[in-house]
Design a protein around this motif. Sequence first.
Motif, PDB file in Angstrom:
ATOM      1  N   GLN A  75       2.241   1.781  -3.435  1.00  0.00           N
ATOM      2  CA  GLN A  75       1.292   2.390  -4.365  1.00  0.00           C
ATOM      3  C   GLN A  75       1.192   3.891  -4.139  1.00  0.00           C
ATOM      4  O   GLN A  75       1.118   4.683  -5.077  1.00  0.00           O
ATOM      5  CB  GLN A  75      -0.081   1.731  -4.204  1.00  0.00           C
ATOM      6  CG  GLN A  75      -0.084   0.273  -4.688  1.00  0.00           C
ATOM      7  CD  GLN A  75      -1.396  -0.429  -4.351  1.00  0.00           C
ATOM      8  OE1 GLN A  75      -2.174   0.051  -3.512  1.00  0.00           O
ATOM      9  NE2 GLN A  75      -1.629  -1.569  -4.993  1.00  0.00           N
ATOM     10  N   GLU A 110       0.829  -1.203   0.000  1.00  0.00           N
ATOM     11  CA  GLU A 110       0.000   0.000   0.000  1.00  0.00           C
ATOM     12  C   GLU A 110       0.868   1.260   0.000  1.00  0.00           C
ATOM     13  O   GLU A 110       0.593   2.228  -0.714  1.00  0.00           O
ATOM     14  CB  GLU A 110      -0.932   0.014   1.225  1.00  0.00           C
ATOM     15  CG  GLU A 110      -1.993  -1.073   1.183  1.00  0.00           C
ATOM     16  CD  GLU A 110      -2.918  -1.024   2.398  1.00  0.00           C
ATOM     17  OE1 GLU A 110      -2.727  -0.103   3.248  1.00  0.00           O
ATOM     18  OE2 GLU A 110      -3.804  -1.881   2.500  1.00  0.00           O
ATOM     19  N   SER A 117       2.459   7.046  -6.718  1.00  0.00           N
ATOM     20  CA  SER A 117       1.537   8.122  -7.124  1.00  0.00           C
ATOM     21  C   SER A 117       2.141   9.507  -6.929  1.00  0.00           C
ATOM     22  O   SER A 117       1.693  10.474  -7.534  1.00  0.00           O
ATOM     23  CB  SER A 117       0.212   8.016  -6.339  1.00  0.00           C
ATOM     24  OG  SER A 117       0.458   8.239  -4.953  1.00  0.00           O
TER      25      SER A 117
END
Length: 350
Positions: free
Chosen positions: A316, A313, A320
């Motif tokens: 990710q 997580e 971004s």
Amino acid sequence: MVDYSKWKDIEISDDEDDTHPNVDTPSLFKWRHEARIEKMNEMEKEKAKFLKDKNEVLAKLKEAKIKYEQAQKDATDLSDLKKQLEELEAKKIELEDLEEQMKKKEKLMPWNVDTISQPGFSKTVVNVGQPKKQVELTDEEKEIKTREFFKKHEKNLKEYGMLQKYDDSKRFLQENPDLVCEETANYLVIWCINLEMEEKTSLMEHVAHQCICMQFILELSRHLNRDPRSCVSSFFSRIQIADVEYRKGFEDELKSFKERIQRRAKEKMEAAVAEAEEEERKNRLGPGGLDPVEVFESLPQVLKECFETQNIELLQQAISTLREEDARYHMKRCVDSGLWVPDANSGKKE
């Protein structure tokens, strides 16, 4: 093939009738025989005198060495004894040369009925006066010859390398003359390098001393143009009574040799470490041929933290925050190096 040339100089025997009719043949043969006998007697006297002189010199040399060693222990003046030893050693070398000349002289004498079955010197002597003619070998043949020599003489080579006293080394080489050659020096060099690589420096320095002794013997043989085996006694006698200059030359060469050994051992160790690291790097390459360690070190800090914590997580979120171009670049490198395996979780579910 049998060499018949040695028979061509045999003098005619006393029963050959090749004289002129006016010559009293029995008297002529008697005179010839007497001349031969006289010549043989002179040769025998010369031999006897030589052997007497040789034995006297060897006895005096042995006695002088004992006195010299005792004087060293007692810390007394060595100048007179050193001079005496040098003179005796020079005399010994002269006698060795004279012995070779006498052998050649005896060999050139024609054979006859009185000498054809007579022995020369009463002992067997290996002719080591002149250096052997070396046959040119290819690099492959030299390598094979050296490997065979190492295998055949390894026990004696190690024993020589561990000797400590000059007299023991001299005796050992005289009992094992096959060791007096370049191959022995090469073996000792390789052994020294291996010992230094194993961090056995003290033992390396001991073997190095034996190696330099061998190299000095070989250098002496080249200087005198003689077989190295005939230079063993001369070298050890000289090094034990050496003057300051000769001893300094020996010690300087020994010191330089040990430094070269240490440099070479360090180079081999560095090469071995580099080779091991390269092999390890090749083994850990990812499917795309990239090194995961190198790829990880090149990642932005935010991505490093994700892989260190193995938090998908967080990974990710970190992606971004990057530009799309940078994110694609870094993630592709992670896949090619094996740091990131796409769809790994789905494979586990299946």
